[in-house]
Scaffold this motif. Structure first.
Motif, PDB file in Angstrom:
ATOM      1  N   ILE A 242       0.816  -1.213   0.000  1.00  0.00           N
ATOM      2  CA  ILE A 242       0.000   0.000   0.000  1.00  0.00           C
ATOM      3  C   ILE A 242       0.856   1.271   0.000  1.00  0.00           C
ATOM      4  O   ILE A 242       0.413   2.317  -0.449  1.00  0.00           O
ATOM      5  N   CYS A 243       2.123   1.191   0.466  1.00  0.00           N
ATOM      6  CA  CYS A 243       2.931   2.418   0.515  1.00  0.00           C
ATOM      7  C   CYS A 243       3.650   2.668  -0.806  1.00  0.00           C
ATOM      8  O   CYS A 243       4.080   3.793  -1.070  1.00  0.00           O
ATOM      9  N   GLY A 244       3.792   1.639  -1.637  1.00  0.00           N
ATOM     10  CA  GLY A 244       4.352   1.836  -2.975  1.00  0.00           C
ATOM     11  C   GLY A 244       5.855   2.011  -3.033  1.00  0.00           C
ATOM     12  O   GLY A 244       6.393   2.398  -4.061  1.00  0.00           O
ATOM     13  N   SER A 245       6.576   1.694  -1.958  1.00  0.00           N
ATOM     14  CA  SER A 245       8.028   1.948  -1.926  1.00  0.00           C
ATOM     15  C   SER A 245       8.857   0.924  -2.695  1.00  0.00           C
ATOM     16  O   SER A 245       9.896   1.264  -3.227  1.00  0.00           O
TER      17      SER A 245
END
Lengths: 251, 597
Positions: free
Chosen positions: A63-66
């Motif tokens: 969900i954070c896309g890192s």
């Protein structure tokens, strides 16, 4: 979860600009459990084998896309790709394609951040409403018009998948064009004309060659190819409407 | 060293920091805001919040109800003046986000929809499917791009606050991409750096949640308050600790033991009914549910998994359509990470660390005791969560108090001037030396990843759901040992560009300080309240001696100094905290007493 002491070879792209003249692959032997993600494999390397390996990560739950990276040549989130699927064989991990490498698996994302800001990714209200007037009304059906395009996590996998972006980094690219469509398609928004100045151009929707690999690699089913297509349609209609009514007139 | 002169520096670009930065920009566009974050804003941990944010909107709800739920939910350790301010502003703050585009889920008539949440008497949780934090964060980040006075420092890692003349006047940060230091001078600093869940092993938190802001403020003399209250969320993925939102139960999910029995009815939360009833059973508060799971394990009624004992989260009866509409992220987690189809099978879950109720002491105005330093959101303890936070109060906490911190700081900076630049830059340069010393020493042998592992294991065994003095003391001793070993660290990577070995070492330094504050605060509280439960003769709440906030002060060469502070009580005298049928009876009795006064 198993106890048969499985290991996997992870070939990881290394590049430390202060000491390496060019990128190279380094292989690590990683013991793993069946439920381990590629990210957990990298964390094992970092904590126990080689603390100099750098990569971005945080939430571990897609969900954070890192943690976008190339895994056996395919853009994927490290935290949602599992080592068991590559066993028994090697696994190759590289920085996301089409971006300059800052170090190891870390890419330079300045271009993405600048383009994101350029499309005015915020609500430009059709009608300004005061807080005391409460919320804008929006039916579930109206929400559904843009909901999908609002779930982009900015992981940039679609940029690594996009051949056009690879050829011409001037192209705004799939994720951000999807975000532009997210606001354009929001019933509360009246900023489409401002955004489409850019959207109409070759840097915008017309830069897309409709390969649609972006939608295939998207981990969140945002479907940027669909967003761009809808905007090509809108952009073409705008083009023809220019001949029948003066610019800025309301219809 | 590079120097950047700002009016307000905001550290952390999650929900709190972004909301604060926008508030400063709106209060006075001529003020320069430096928004500093060790990650790009959309990576901040707000992104992982799932269930939603509380704000009274329904006709059958009231601010009083929200107040009472929050204060009783916090086992009366809340500062009630702050809770009053808070509940009165929740709905407006959430509406502001709606005006900025946040895609809240709607009712068929186009109005905001709300869902049930644990410990809340009436449905009041605004939600955007089960990606509420994600949508709030992206809305705030994208909206922040409208304001030219906000200058972002993305991937700048803060190492210290600069305090001169008794006032906080800036921060020192490492640019991660180059390893170079920047002194960001400011007349006021707002901390919105989030919690410290990473002091534990099994937790729902992202890797970045390492208590940086708490530790920086603490080292500069600001007290950390109520740190013993660490929230265990009852429904986490065994092993990784990833979160299954409380909204699973808000939408009607059940918790079952290994016999398929809804065990919560044995722990004062019943009776068990088919339909979810607010403040009953699965809609009880997190501390009580996690404690019940702990007892089930002792009774041998849990399910064994490779990662420890678990109970079942049963969502099957909700049906596939509702699951995919209301809980899509939960379906994704179950399917992708566990190979479980929640429409067909139960999900094994166990309690994991989720939220830091305590934090840097801040008053109703978000001011810390250090002038010029403001704190809001999870890194702060402003008194709204008490000894146990209710789900969906924190996502609204960050915007209500983020906004207030921005407004307060914008006013304050008009009244002060910075000290002379030379003395400030000298302090910044000292801070640089300290951070560089961590990486440049060559005589050490300890690895920070090893220290981190030992710390988190010790915290889990000593400061878990139930605690004893012996175990807490062992953890305190272990932490002292680890801090000593931290002085002999060997950071192998000596490079400048994206040196995450170095940053990881600095984070472990922060974690160890915060962990000590947690363990010592816990050891000193000789009672059981909310998330702090003891088994060694202090099983009851003790309002005579401990209706007080714990204040932990940093002692450079020793263990934290513990002091106590009165709780602010305005209109809810401490009473029996009860849920289920007992809770209803208790509420009726309080109503009667009030009527007869």
């Amino acid at each position: 979860m198993s106890d048969d002491n499985k290991t996997i070879e992870m070939e990881v792209l290394r590049y430390r600009p202060e000491q390496d003249r060019e990128p190279f692959f380094q292989t690590y032997e990683v013991p793993f459990e069946d439920d381990w993600s590629v990210l957990q494999g990298l964390q094992y390397i970092k904590d126990d084998l080689d603390s100099s390996l750098s990569f971005r990560w945080s939430c571990r739950m897609a969900i954070c896309g890192s943690c976008g990276m190339m895994i056996d040549g395919v853009p994927k989130l490290g935290c949602r790709t599992f080592l068991r699927n590559y066993h028994s064989g090697k696994l190759r991990v590289e920085a996301l394609e089409h971006f300059p490498i800052e170090r190891d698996l870390v890419i330079v994302v300045d271009d993405f951040m600048e383009k994101l800001a350029r499309i005015k990714p915020y609500l430009i209200p059709k009608q300004v409403r005061k807080l005391e007037q409460g919320e804008y009304l929006q039916t579930p059906g109206q929400l559904e018009q843009y909901r999908q395009f609002s779930t982009c996590i900015n992981c940039m996998l679609c940029y690594a998948a996009c051949p056009q972006y690879g050829l011409n980094s001037g192209f705004t690219g799939p994720g951000i064009l999807a975000l532009m469509h997210r606001y354009n398609a929001d019933s509360r928004d009246g900023g489409r004309d401002q955004r489409m100045e850019l959207g109409h151009s070759d840097e915008g929707v017309w830069g897309c060659a409709a390969v649609a690999y972006c939608s295939e690699v998207c981990p969140k089913e945002v479907d940027p190819a669909n967003a761009i297509n809808q905007n090509k349609m809108g952009s073409a209609i705008d083009y023809f409407l220019r001949f029948v009514r003066p610019r800025g007139a309301t219809g | 060293m590079e120097v950047f002169k700002s009016d307000v520096a905001v550290v952390g670009a999650g929900g709190t920091g972004l909301r604060a930065a926008i508030a400063v920009a709106e209060a006075d566009p001529s003020l320069t805001v430096a928004l500093i974050s060790k990650v790009y804003p959309m990576r901040s941990h707000t992104v992982a919040a799932e269930g939603g944010a509380a704000g009274v909107v329904r006709d059958d709800d009231s601010l009083d109800y929200h107040f009472n739920d929050t204060v009783a939910g916090g086992d009366w350790l809340c500062d009630q003046n702050v809770v009053e301010y808070f509940v009165a502003r929740c709905a407006a703050s959430l509406t502001q986000l709606e005006h900025w585009g946040c895609p809240w889920s709607r009712k068929p008539d186009g109005h905001i929809n709300v869902r049930a949440f644990g410990g809340m008497k009436v449905e009041r949780t605004w939600f955007a499917a089960d990606r509420s934090g994600f949508h709030m964060l992206h809305t705030l980040f994208q909206t922040s791009l409208k304001y030219p006075s906000i200058r972002r420092f993305d991937e700048y890692f803060c190492t210290d606050l600069v305090v001169e003349d008794g006032r906080c006047q800036g921060v020192v940060a490492i640019e991660v991409a180059t390893g170079k230091f920047t002194f960001i001078q400011a007349k006021a600093v707002i901390l919105g750096t989030g919690g410290a869940g990473r002091v534990y092993r099994e937790n729902t938190n992202g890797g970045i949640v390492t208590g940086d802001g708490m530790a920086m403020a603490y080292r500069q003399g600001a007290p950390l308050r109520d740190m013993e209250f660490m929230q265990f969320h009852p429904t986490c993925m065994p092993g990784t600790g990833l979160l299954f939102t409380e909204a699973c139960r808000g939408e009607g999910g059940f918790l079952l033991n290994k016999d398929g029995y809804r065990f919560l009815q044995d722990y004062g939360l019943g009776p068990a009914e088919e339909q979810p009833r607010n403040k009953f059973m699965e809609l009880g508060p997190r501390d009580r549910l996690s404690q019940a799971i702990w007892h089930e394990e002792r009774k041998g009624r849990t399910i064994s998994t490779p990662y420890g004992e678990a109970v079942h989260l049963d969502l099957r009866h909700l049906g596939r359509k509702k699951l995919h509409e209301r809980l899509p992220l939960i379906c994704e987690l179950a399917e992708e990470y566990m190979g479980i189809d929640p429409a067909k099978e139960c999900i094994p879950v166990r309690p994991g660390i989720h939220y830091t109720m305590g934090g840097i002491y801040a008053n109703l105005e978000t001011e810390t005791p250090l002038p010029g330093l403001y704190a809001a959101g999870e890194c702060a303890s402003n008194g709204i969560h008490g000894a146990n936070r209710l789900g969906s109060n924190s996502l609204v906490d960050i915007i209500v108090f983020g906004e207030l911190a921005g407004e307060q700081a914008a006013q304050y900076v008009r009244t002060v001037q910075n000290s002379n630049p030379e003395s400030l830059e000298k302090l910044a340069s000292d801070a640089e030396q300290r951070a560089v010393a961590v990486v440049s020493r060559t005589d050490g042998k300890e690895k920070h990843s090893v220290l981190r592992r030992e710390m988190s294991q010790s915290m889990e065994s000593g400061c878990g759901i139930y605690r004893t003095a012996t175990e807490m003391q062992a953890t305190c001793d272990k932490l002292a040992e680890l801090r000593e070993r931290y002085r002999k660290l060997n950071v192998e990577d000596k490079s400048s560009i994206w040196n995450s070995d170095w940053l990881g070492a600095l984070e472990v330094g922060y974690l160890l300080e915060v962990a000590e504050a947690v363990a010592h605060s816990a050891l000193n509280r000789r009672e059981s309240r909310g998330a702090h439960q003891r088994l060694d003769g202090y099983e009851q709440r003790d309002d005579v001696n401990y209706l007080k906030h714990t204040l932990a002060y940093h002692v450079p060469e020793g263990t934290p100094r513990i002091e106590y502070q009165d709780v602010i009580i305005t209109r809810s005298r401490p009473g029996t905290r009860a849920y289920g049928a007992a809770g209803e009876a208790e509420e009726a009795q309080r109503r009667q007493e009030r009527a007869s006064v």
